[in-house]
Structure formats: structure tokens, C-alpha cells
Design a protein around this motif. Structure first.
Motif, PDB file in Angstrom:
ATOM      1  N   ILE A  26     -55.153   3.851 -13.497  1.00 58.08           N
ATOM      2  CA  ILE A  26     -54.976   4.062 -12.091  1.00 58.08           C
ATOM      3  C   ILE A  26     -56.045   3.075 -11.219  1.00 58.08           C
ATOM      4  CG2 ILE A  26     -55.010   5.639 -10.524  1.00 58.08           C
ATOM      5  CD1 ILE A  26     -53.551   8.108 -12.959  1.00 58.08           C
ATOM      6  N   GLY A  27     -57.462   2.999 -11.359  1.00 58.49           N
ATOM      7  CA  GLY A  27     -57.890   2.349 -10.705  1.00 58.49           C
ATOM      8  C   GLY A  27     -58.155   0.795 -10.878  1.00 58.49           C
ATOM      9  N   ALA A  28     -57.468   0.290 -11.691  1.00 56.36           N
ATOM     10  CA  ALA A  28     -57.122  -1.125 -12.083  1.00 56.36           C
ATOM     11  C   ALA A  28     -55.548  -0.968 -10.889  1.00 56.36           C
ATOM     12  CB  ALA A  28     -56.638  -1.431 -13.647  1.00 56.36           C
ATOM     13  N   VAL A  29     -54.725  -0.324 -11.417  1.00 55.30           N
ATOM     14  CA  VAL A  29     -53.447  -0.836 -10.177  1.00 55.30           C
ATOM     15  C   VAL A  29     -53.841   0.069  -8.897  1.00 55.30           C
ATOM     16  CG1 VAL A  29     -51.540   0.047  -9.556  1.00 55.30           C
ATOM     17  CG2 VAL A  29     -52.283  -0.656 -11.815  1.00 55.30           C
ATOM     18  N   ASN A  30     -54.847  -0.034  -8.765  1.00 56.73           N
ATOM     19  CA  ASN A  30     -55.271   0.533  -7.245  1.00 56.73           C
ATOM     20  C   ASN A  30     -55.889  -0.936  -6.820  1.00 56.73           C
ATOM     21  OD1 ASN A  30     -53.946   3.410  -7.206  1.00 56.73           O
ATOM     22  ND2 ASN A  30     -55.959   4.875  -7.663  1.00 56.73           N
ATOM     23  N   ASN A  31     -56.761  -1.284  -6.663  1.00 51.73           N
ATOM     24  CA  ASN A  31     -57.571  -2.093  -7.118  1.00 51.73           C
ATOM     25  C   ASN A  31     -56.338  -3.139  -6.497  1.00 51.73           C
ATOM     26  OD1 ASN A  31     -59.951  -4.090  -6.338  1.00 51.73           O
ATOM     27  ND2 ASN A  31     -59.080  -4.526  -8.441  1.00 51.73           N
ATOM     28  N   MET A  32     -55.817  -3.464  -7.696  1.00 52.24           N
ATOM     29  CA  MET A  32     -54.289  -4.787  -7.419  1.00 52.24           C
ATOM     30  C   MET A  32     -54.321  -4.043  -5.395  1.00 52.24           C
ATOM     31  SD  MET A  32     -50.997  -5.095  -9.858  1.00 52.24           S
ATOM     32  CE  MET A  32     -50.446  -3.735  -9.273  1.00 52.24           C
ATOM     33  N   ASP A  33     -53.292  -3.331  -5.988  1.00 52.37           N
ATOM     34  CA  ASP A  33     -52.539  -2.243  -4.720  1.00 52.37           C
ATOM     35  C   ASP A  33     -53.279  -2.584  -3.300  1.00 52.37           C
ATOM     36  OD1 ASP A  33     -50.376  -1.866  -3.675  1.00 52.37           O
ATOM     37  OD2 ASP A  33     -51.094  -0.077  -3.760  1.00 52.37           O
ATOM     38  N   GLN A  34     -54.771  -2.851  -3.800  1.00 48.47           N
ATOM     39  CA  GLN A  34     -55.332  -3.123  -2.427  1.00 48.47           C
ATOM     40  C   GLN A  34     -55.840  -3.903  -2.028  1.00 48.47           C
ATOM     41  OE1 GLN A  34     -59.230  -0.588  -3.682  1.00 48.47           O
ATOM     42  NE2 GLN A  34     -57.354   1.787  -2.827  1.00 48.47           N
ATOM     43  N   THR A  35     -55.791  -5.094  -3.175  1.00 50.51           N
ATOM     44  CA  THR A  35     -56.205  -6.484  -3.535  1.00 50.51           C
ATOM     45  C   THR A  35     -54.753  -7.453  -2.648  1.00 50.51           C
ATOM     46  OG1 THR A  35     -58.042  -6.286  -5.392  1.00 50.51           O
ATOM     47  CG2 THR A  35     -56.330  -9.021  -4.414  1.00 50.51           C
ATOM     48  N   VAL A  36     -53.694  -6.854  -3.280  1.00 50.12           N
ATOM     49  CA  VAL A  36     -52.443  -7.803  -3.256  1.00 50.12           C
ATOM     50  C   VAL A  36     -52.160  -6.823  -1.607  1.00 50.12           C
ATOM     51  CG1 VAL A  36     -50.174  -7.960  -3.706  1.00 50.12           C
ATOM     52  CG2 VAL A  36     -51.873  -8.026  -5.626  1.00 50.12           C
ATOM     53  N   MET A  37     -52.490  -8.072  -0.403  1.00 53.19           N
ATOM     54  CA  MET A  37     -52.296  -8.338   0.963  1.00 53.19           C
ATOM     55  C   MET A  37     -51.014  -7.680   1.383  1.00 53.19           C
ATOM     56  SD  MET A  37     -54.392  -5.879   1.950  1.00 53.19           S
ATOM     57  CE  MET A  37     -55.546  -6.360   3.288  1.00 53.19           C
ATOM     58  N   VAL A  38     -50.044  -8.780   0.952  1.00 52.03           N
ATOM     59  CA  VAL A  38     -48.632  -8.681   0.746  1.00 52.03           C
ATOM     60  C   VAL A  38     -48.326  -9.635  -0.196  1.00 52.03           C
ATOM     61  CG1 VAL A  38     -47.438 -11.605   2.359  1.00 52.03           C
ATOM     62  CG2 VAL A  38     -49.471 -10.782   2.990  1.00 52.03           C
ATOM     63  N   PRO A  39     -47.596  -8.895  -1.275  1.00 49.83           N
ATOM     64  CA  PRO A  39     -47.304  -8.575  -2.049  1.00 49.83           C
ATOM     65  C   PRO A  39     -45.838  -9.378  -1.960  1.00 49.83           C
ATOM     66  CG  PRO A  39     -46.994  -6.209  -1.640  1.00 49.83           C
ATOM     67  CD  PRO A  39     -48.053  -7.605  -0.357  1.00 49.83           C
ATOM     68  N   SER A  40     -44.877 -10.148  -1.432  1.00 55.09           N
ATOM     69  CA  SER A  40     -43.930 -11.253  -1.411  1.00 55.09           C
ATOM     70  C   SER A  40     -44.392 -12.183  -2.057  1.00 55.09           C
ATOM     71  CB  SER A  40     -43.873 -11.165  -0.213  1.00 55.09           C
ATOM     72  OG  SER A  40     -44.331 -11.445   0.310  1.00 55.09           O
ATOM     73  N   LEU A  41     -46.159 -12.644  -1.370  1.00 55.19           N
ATOM     74  CA  LEU A  41     -46.493 -13.627  -2.191  1.00 55.19           C
ATOM     75  C   LEU A  41     -46.157 -14.211  -3.447  1.00 55.19           C
ATOM     76  CD1 LEU A  41     -50.235 -14.486   0.654  1.00 55.19           C
ATOM     77  CD2 LEU A  41     -47.775 -15.721   0.812  1.00 55.19           C
ATOM     78  N   LEU A  42     -45.935 -12.854  -4.416  1.00 58.34           N
ATOM     79  CA  LEU A  42     -46.510 -13.551  -5.695  1.00 58.34           C
ATOM     80  C   LEU A  42     -45.115 -13.527  -6.291  1.00 58.34           C
ATOM     81  CD1 LEU A  42     -48.159  -9.481  -6.555  1.00 58.34           C
ATOM     82  CD2 LEU A  42     -49.125 -12.459  -6.188  1.00 58.34           C
ATOM     83  N   ARG A  43     -43.570 -12.950  -5.147  1.00 61.49           N
ATOM     84  CA  ARG A  43     -42.889 -13.969  -5.542  1.00 61.49           C
ATOM     85  C   ARG A  43     -42.220 -15.210  -6.090  1.00 61.49           C
ATOM     86  NH1 ARG A  43     -38.519  -9.934  -4.479  1.00 61.49           N
ATOM     87  NH2 ARG A  43     -38.431  -8.416  -2.916  1.00 61.49           N
ATOM     88  N   ASP A  44     -41.745 -15.523  -7.302  1.00 58.31           N
ATOM     89  CA  ASP A  44     -41.246 -16.531  -7.244  1.00 58.31           C
ATOM     90  C   ASP A  44     -42.708 -17.701  -8.099  1.00 58.31           C
ATOM     91  OD1 ASP A  44     -38.884 -16.046  -6.743  1.00 58.31           O
ATOM     92  OD2 ASP A  44     -38.961 -17.194  -5.092  1.00 58.31           O
ATOM     93  N   VAL A  45     -43.758 -16.761  -8.033  1.00 61.64           N
ATOM     94  CA  VAL A  45     -44.993 -17.116  -9.343  1.00 61.64           C
ATOM     95  C   VAL A  45     -44.628 -17.507 -10.323  1.00 61.64           C
ATOM     96  CG1 VAL A  45     -47.401 -16.939  -8.970  1.00 61.64           C
ATOM     97  CG2 VAL A  45     -46.928 -16.401  -7.082  1.00 61.64           C
ATOM     98  N   PRO A  46     -44.647 -18.509 -10.809  1.00 61.04           N
ATOM     99  CA  PRO A  46     -44.347 -18.186 -12.041  1.00 61.04           C
ATOM    100  C   PRO A  46     -45.768 -17.569 -13.354  1.00 61.04           C
ATOM    101  CG  PRO A  46     -45.045 -20.691 -11.495  1.00 61.04           C
ATOM    102  CD  PRO A  46     -45.148 -19.935 -10.002  1.00 61.04           C
ATOM    103  N   LEU A  47     -45.232 -17.221 -14.667  1.00 58.77           N
ATOM    104  CA  LEU A  47     -46.238 -16.541 -15.119  1.00 58.77           C
ATOM    105  C   LEU A  47     -47.499 -17.634 -16.117  1.00 58.77           C
ATOM    106  CD1 LEU A  47     -44.582 -13.738 -17.552  1.00 58.77           C
ATOM    107  CD2 LEU A  47     -46.244 -13.582 -15.174  1.00 58.77           C
ATOM    108  N   GLU A  48     -47.297 -18.699 -16.362  1.00 58.75           N
ATOM    109  CA  GLU A  48     -48.110 -19.818 -16.520  1.00 58.75           C
ATOM    110  C   GLU A  48     -48.827 -19.298 -17.684  1.00 58.75           C
ATOM    111  OE1 GLU A  48     -49.451 -21.210 -12.640  1.00 58.75           O
ATOM    112  OE2 GLU A  48     -47.990 -22.110 -12.495  1.00 58.75           O
ATOM    113  N   GLU A  49     -50.110 -19.311 -17.289  1.00 56.89           N
ATOM    114  CA  GLU A  49     -51.146 -19.030 -18.271  1.00 56.89           C
ATOM    115  C   GLU A  49     -50.989 -17.624 -18.391  1.00 56.89           C
ATOM    116  OE1 GLU A  49     -53.395 -18.852 -14.451  1.00 56.89           O
ATOM    117  OE2 GLU A  49     -52.009 -20.125 -15.656  1.00 56.89           O
ATOM    118  N   ASP A  50     -50.559 -16.587 -18.046  1.00 56.85           N
ATOM    119  CA  ASP A  50     -50.421 -15.544 -17.781  1.00 56.85           C
ATOM    120  C   ASP A  50     -49.435 -14.416 -18.716  1.00 56.85           C
ATOM    121  OD1 ASP A  50     -53.078 -15.064 -15.865  1.00 56.85           O
ATOM    122  OD2 ASP A  50     -51.645 -14.863 -14.880  1.00 56.85           O
TER     123      ASP A  50
END
Length: 168
Positions: A26-50
Motif C-alpha cells: 500500500i505504501g509503494a502504491v501510495n508513493n506511485m500515486d503521489q509521484t504519477v501526477m499525469v497518469p495519461s502520460l503512461l498510456r502507450d508507454v511500452p514495457l521494454e526493460e520492465d
């Protein structure tokens, strides 16, 4: 009157508890949620190394998987942990489980006169304990993987927007 709460260093056993695994996730997801200010920027971002790390985490509506779908899925899992899973399928499984429990209870009550029923109950209790430990171990493992994935997504987002050096 103010009370002081003592914070003790957790023991190794406590560090591996389900409660702590859930809190880390939950802490990691909360940190992720606070960091990702514009979630739509993640659209169509390929996974590549991840891809290797996150490949096991797929949503039903996204066959290929992009960072945005993982972001949404991790938030959904956090919500399920915090608020419980409430859907028709979960309600149906709960009803079925309660029905089976009632049937088992009535069957064991009717056969309680025999000596073998006590042995059966002991075996059933041991089986329940083994099942619980098996599922608890599995759940802790899944939560650990999800925590790593949430942290990875956060780092990847920072890299994508050019703040990769912050808070690694």
C-alpha cells in the motif's frame, strides 16, 4: 493527557507478517500515486526493460500491457485490499462457501456420536491450518512482487518525465 506510543524495532518474524507485506504494498502504491501526477502520460508507454518483471501482471481488458494499465491495476488491487473485494462473483463465492460450511457443520453434528468423528475433526483442523499457511505464504509472495512492480513503475515514470535522479 498525552500518551506516548513506544515504537519497537520489528522482529524478523514481524517483518515477514502479512500485515507488514500489505503495508509495504500500500505504501509503494501510495508513493506511485503521489509521484504519477499525469497518469495519461503512461498510456502507450511500452514495457521494454520492465516487461520481464511486469509481464505477469495483466489486466483483462489489455492484452499487450502498457505502463498505464499496470498503474490502474496496482491501484485497483490496493483498493481491494483496503476496502475488500465487492463484486457479484465474490458475493457468490462467499455464499457458496457459507453453504458448504453449513453442510459440513450439519454433517459433523449428525455423526458426532461415533468415535471417528473426533479424529476427522482433528484431521480437518490440521488440513485447515495447512491450507491457511499455504495461502498466507502465497499471498505474502504476491504482495512482495506487486510492491516491486509498483516501485518499478514509479521509477519508470520518473525516467519518462526526466526526473530519474529523484528519490531512487
Amino acid at each position: 493527557m498525552m500518551t506516548m506510543q513506544l515504537e519497537l524495532e520489528p522482529t524478523p518474524t514481524q517483518k515477514n507478517s502479512l500485515f507488514n507485506a500489505m503495508n509495504r504494498f500500500i505504501g509503494a502504491v501510495n508513493n506511485m500515486d503521489q509521484t504519477v501526477m499525469v497518469p495519461s502520460l503512461l498510456r502507450d508507454v511500452p514495457l521494454e526493460e520492465d516487461r520481464e518483471m511486469m509481464g505477469s501482471l495483466k489486466s483483462d481488458d489489455d492484452e499487450e500491457g502498457d505502463m498505464y494499465s499496470y498503474y490502474q491495476l496496482l491501484k485497483s488491487i490496493r483498493r481491494d485490499i483496503e476496502w475488500g473485494v465487492r463484486c457479484a462473483a465474490a458475493d457468490e463465492r462467499l455464499k457458496e462457501g457459507m453453504k458448504i460450511t453449513r453442510m459440513n457443520s450439519s454433517m459433523s453434528t449428525s455423526s458426532s456420536a461415533s468415535f471417528s468423528s473426533e479424529e476427522d475433526e482433528e484431521e480437518e483442523d490440521e488440513d485447515l491450518k495447512a491450507q491457511f499457511q499455504y495461502h498466507l505464504t502465497g499471498l505474502q509472495g504476491v504482495l512482495s512482487k506487486l510492491t516491486v512492480q509498483a516501485n518499478s513503475l514509479t521509477k519508470r515514470y520518473k525516467k519518462e518525465i526526466g526526473i530519474g535522479g529523484w528519490g531512487q
